[in-house]
Design a protein around this motif. Structure first.
Motif, PDB file in Angstrom:
ATOM      1  N   SER A  93      44.410   5.506   7.014  1.00  0.00           N
ATOM      2  CA  SER A  93      43.868   4.751   8.143  1.00  0.00           C
ATOM      3  C   SER A  93      44.039   5.591   9.405  1.00  0.00           C
ATOM      4  CB  SER A  93      44.614   3.418   8.307  1.00  0.00           C
ATOM      5  OG  SER A  93      45.941   3.665   8.751  1.00  0.00           O
ATOM      6  N   TRP A  94      43.290   5.247  10.438  1.00  0.00           N
ATOM      7  CA  TRP A  94      43.436   5.973  11.708  1.00  0.00           C
ATOM      8  C   TRP A  94      44.846   5.809  12.254  1.00  0.00           C
ATOM      9  CZ3 TRP A  94      40.470   9.760  12.834  1.00  0.00           C
ATOM     10  CH2 TRP A  94      39.140   9.761  12.437  1.00  0.00           C
ATOM     11  N   ARG A  95      45.395   4.624  12.097  1.00  0.00           N
ATOM     12  CA  ARG A  95      46.753   4.369  12.591  1.00  0.00           C
ATOM     13  C   ARG A  95      47.776   5.244  11.848  1.00  0.00           C
ATOM     14  NH1 ARG A  95      48.178   0.601  15.974  1.00  0.00           N
ATOM     15  NH2 ARG A  95      46.299  -0.618  15.674  1.00  0.00           N
ATOM     16  N   GLN A  96      47.619   5.347  10.519  1.00  0.00           N
ATOM     17  CA  GLN A  96      48.539   6.169   9.739  1.00  0.00           C
ATOM     18  C   GLN A  96      48.356   7.649  10.071  1.00  0.00           C
ATOM     19  OE1 GLN A  96      51.097   5.173   7.615  1.00  0.00           O
ATOM     20  NE2 GLN A  96      51.588   7.336   7.901  1.00  0.00           N
ATOM     21  N   PHE A  97      47.117   8.089  10.231  1.00  0.00           N
ATOM     22  CA  PHE A  97      46.851   9.485  10.570  1.00  0.00           C
ATOM     23  C   PHE A  97      47.476   9.828  11.920  1.00  0.00           C
ATOM     24  CE2 PHE A  97      43.445  12.815  11.701  1.00  0.00           C
ATOM     25  CZ  PHE A  97      44.161  13.839  11.118  1.00  0.00           C
ATOM     26  N   ALA A  98      47.336   8.931  12.900  1.00  0.00           N
ATOM     27  CA  ALA A  98      47.940   9.163  14.216  1.00  0.00           C
ATOM     28  C   ALA A  98      49.461   9.257  14.098  1.00  0.00           C
ATOM     29  CB  ALA A  98      47.551   8.048  15.181  1.00  0.00           C
ATOM     30  N   ALA A  99      50.048   8.372  13.303  1.00  0.00           N
ATOM     31  CA  ALA A  99      51.506   8.401  13.114  1.00  0.00           C
ATOM     32  C   ALA A  99      51.936   9.698  12.420  1.00  0.00           C
ATOM     33  CB  ALA A  99      51.953   7.195  12.293  1.00  0.00           C
ATOM     34  N   ASP A 100      51.196  10.118  11.412  1.00  0.00           N
ATOM     35  CA  ASP A 100      51.512  11.369  10.718  1.00  0.00           C
ATOM     36  C   ASP A 100      51.450  12.562  11.666  1.00  0.00           C
ATOM     37  OD1 ASP A 100      51.764   9.899   8.396  1.00  0.00           O
ATOM     38  OD2 ASP A 100      49.864  10.581   7.524  1.00  0.00           O
ATOM     39  N   CYS A 101      50.484  12.517  12.602  1.00  0.00           N
ATOM     40  CA  CYS A 101      50.305  13.614  13.561  1.00  0.00           C
ATOM     41  C   CYS A 101      51.259  13.512  14.749  1.00  0.00           C
ATOM     42  CB  CYS A 101      48.867  13.637  14.084  1.00  0.00           C
ATOM     43  SG  CYS A 101      47.641  13.985  12.826  1.00  0.00           S
ATOM     44  N   ASP A 102      51.983  12.404  14.843  1.00  0.00           N
ATOM     45  CA  ASP A 102      52.906  12.156  15.946  1.00  0.00           C
ATOM     46  C   ASP A 102      52.174  12.121  17.297  1.00  0.00           C
ATOM     47  OD1 ASP A 102      55.407  11.580  17.039  1.00  0.00           O
ATOM     48  OD2 ASP A 102      55.826  13.700  17.436  1.00  0.00           O
ATOM     49  N   ILE A 103      51.019  11.427  17.289  1.00  0.00           N
ATOM     50  CA  ILE A 103      50.293  11.171  18.539  1.00  0.00           C
ATOM     51  C   ILE A 103      49.969   9.685  18.589  1.00  0.00           C
ATOM     52  CG2 ILE A 103      49.330  13.502  18.637  1.00  0.00           C
ATOM     53  CD1 ILE A 103      46.652  12.366  17.790  1.00  0.00           C
ATOM     54  N   SER A 104      49.603   9.198  19.760  1.00  0.00           N
ATOM     55  CA  SER A 104      49.344   7.766  19.889  1.00  0.00           C
ATOM     56  C   SER A 104      48.048   7.378  19.174  1.00  0.00           C
ATOM     57  CB  SER A 104      49.261   7.355  21.360  1.00  0.00           C
ATOM     58  OG  SER A 104      48.013   7.705  21.910  1.00  0.00           O
ATOM     59  N   TYR A 105      48.044   6.166  18.675  1.00  0.00           N
ATOM     60  CA  TYR A 105      46.862   5.623  18.005  1.00  0.00           C
ATOM     61  C   TYR A 105      45.687   5.566  18.978  1.00  0.00           C
ATOM     62  CZ  TYR A 105      43.763   2.141  15.937  1.00  0.00           C
ATOM     63  OH  TYR A 105      42.672   1.473  15.455  1.00  0.00           O
ATOM     64  N   VAL A 106      45.943   5.190  20.223  1.00  0.00           N
ATOM     65  CA  VAL A 106      44.886   5.100  21.235  1.00  0.00           C
ATOM     66  C   VAL A 106      44.248   6.469  21.457  1.00  0.00           C
ATOM     67  CG1 VAL A 106      44.401   4.593  23.660  1.00  0.00           C
ATOM     68  CG2 VAL A 106      45.923   3.091  22.351  1.00  0.00           C
ATOM     69  N   GLN A 107      45.075   7.492  21.564  1.00  0.00           N
ATOM     70  CA  GLN A 107      44.570   8.863  21.737  1.00  0.00           C
ATOM     71  C   GLN A 107      43.707   9.265  20.538  1.00  0.00           C
ATOM     72  OE1 GLN A 107      45.390  11.361  24.321  1.00  0.00           O
ATOM     73  NE2 GLN A 107      43.628  12.293  23.356  1.00  0.00           N
ATOM     74  N   MET A 108      44.191   8.969  19.342  1.00  0.00           N
ATOM     75  CA  MET A 108      43.457   9.317  18.129  1.00  0.00           C
ATOM     76  C   MET A 108      42.106   8.615  18.092  1.00  0.00           C
ATOM     77  SD  MET A 108      43.374  11.053  15.302  1.00  0.00           S
ATOM     78  CE  MET A 108      45.013  11.519  14.790  1.00  0.00           C
ATOM     79  N   ARG A 109      42.078   7.334  18.433  1.00  0.00           N
ATOM     80  CA  ARG A 109      40.819   6.582  18.393  1.00  0.00           C
ATOM     81  C   ARG A 109      39.832   7.091  19.441  1.00  0.00           C
ATOM     82  NH1 ARG A 109      38.793   4.737  14.332  1.00  0.00           N
ATOM     83  NH2 ARG A 109      37.709   3.090  15.386  1.00  0.00           N
ATOM     84  N   LYS A 110      40.300   7.468  20.608  1.00  0.00           N
ATOM     85  CA  LYS A 110      39.407   8.035  21.625  1.00  0.00           C
ATOM     86  C   LYS A 110      38.749   9.302  21.092  1.00  0.00           C
ATOM     87  CE  LYS A 110      41.543   6.474  25.924  1.00  0.00           C
ATOM     88  NZ  LYS A 110      42.220   6.950  27.148  1.00  0.00           N
ATOM     89  N   LEU A 111      39.516  10.128  20.437  1.00  0.00           N
ATOM     90  CA  LEU A 111      38.972  11.359  19.865  1.00  0.00           C
ATOM     91  C   LEU A 111      38.033  11.046  18.702  1.00  0.00           C
ATOM     92  CD1 LEU A 111      42.210  13.520  19.914  1.00  0.00           C
ATOM     93  CD2 LEU A 111      40.170  13.876  21.329  1.00  0.00           C
ATOM     94  N   ALA A 112      38.415  10.094  17.859  1.00  0.00           N
ATOM     95  CA  ALA A 112      37.618   9.756  16.682  1.00  0.00           C
ATOM     96  C   ALA A 112      36.282   9.109  17.052  1.00  0.00           C
ATOM     97  CB  ALA A 112      38.410   8.824  15.771  1.00  0.00           C
ATOM     98  N   LEU A 113      36.263   8.349  18.144  1.00  0.00           N
ATOM     99  CA  LEU A 113      35.030   7.689  18.583  1.00  0.00           C
ATOM    100  C   LEU A 113      34.236   8.538  19.574  1.00  0.00           C
ATOM    101  CD1 LEU A 113      36.375   4.056  19.024  1.00  0.00           C
ATOM    102  CD2 LEU A 113      34.951   4.940  17.168  1.00  0.00           C
ATOM    103  N   ALA A 114      34.735   9.733  19.864  1.00  0.00           N
ATOM    104  CA  ALA A 114      34.082  10.667  20.794  1.00  0.00           C
ATOM    105  C   ALA A 114      33.900  10.041  22.173  1.00  0.00           C
ATOM    106  CB  ALA A 114      32.754  11.151  20.231  1.00  0.00           C
ATOM    107  N   THR A 115      34.922   9.308  22.626  1.00  0.00           N
ATOM    108  CA  THR A 115      34.855   8.693  23.952  1.00  0.00           C
ATOM    109  C   THR A 115      35.725   9.416  24.972  1.00  0.00           C
ATOM    110  OG1 THR A 115      36.603   7.124  23.370  1.00  0.00           O
ATOM    111  CG2 THR A 115      34.330   6.392  23.048  1.00  0.00           C
ATOM    112  N   GLN A 116      36.510  10.371  24.525  1.00  0.00           N
ATOM    113  CA  GLN A 116      37.357  11.126  25.447  1.00  0.00           C
ATOM    114  C   GLN A 116      36.515  12.220  26.091  1.00  0.00           C
ATOM    115  OE1 GLN A 116      41.428  11.900  24.432  1.00  0.00           O
ATOM    116  NE2 GLN A 116      41.244  14.021  25.083  1.00  0.00           N
ATOM    117  N   GLU A 117      36.518  12.251  27.418  1.00  0.00           N
ATOM    118  CA  GLU A 117      35.673  13.200  28.135  1.00  0.00           C
ATOM    119  C   GLU A 117      36.203  14.627  28.111  1.00  0.00           C
ATOM    120  OE1 GLU A 117      32.602  12.666  29.263  1.00  0.00           O
ATOM    121  OE2 GLU A 117      32.857  10.699  28.345  1.00  0.00           O
TER     122      GLU A 117
END
Length: 128
Positions: A23-47
């Motif tokens: 899951s995105w949440r598990q992937f973010a935890a494995d990478c030791d980054i925030s879930y919110v940061q991961m989702r912004k990158l995954a949805l291509a919403t981070q500028e």
């Protein structure tokens, strides 16, 4: 014009491949980054592109053929000689999705970009 620019759509595609079955949440935890940061990158919403430190964290936990070099290139960061990359023998064996994208002629890249836009729109509908 710089050849190597931040391409958030390609970065998102690479992240989806790197995530694998997690899951995105598990992937973010494995990478030791925030879930919110991961989702912004995954949805291509981070500028702005992610920093190399974050990209290294993601690359260290990536599944499949996605590696540091792929993620850095999609983020528009020129990879220096001092960065650890995959073995040359590995890179010649199986092309990554991004390698395949780069090999497309311009007309077919436009089609791929439209398809990516469609998929992103559909994923946003599903998350609402």
């Amino acid at each position: 014009m710089a050849e190597n620019k931040w391409n958030k759509k390609i970065f998102a595609m690479l992240l989806a491949e790197a995530k694998g079955v997690r899951s995105w949440r598990q992937f973010a935890a494995d990478c030791d980054i925030s879930y919110v940061q991961m989702r912004k990158l995954a949805l291509a919403t981070q500028e702005n592109p992610p920093r190399p430190k974050l990209i290294r964290k993601v690359a260290s936990q990536a599944f499949g053929e996605i590696d540091l070099e792929d993620l850095m290139f999609a983020a528009g960061i020129n990879v220096g000689d001092n960065m650890t990359l995959r073995d040359e023998s590995e890179s010649a064996s199986v092309p990554t999705p991004y390698d395949k994208y780069r090999s497309l002629p311009p007309k077919e890249r436009k089609i791929a970009d439209k398809f990516i836009d469609f998929l992103l729109a559909e994923s946003k509908k599903g998350s609402e």
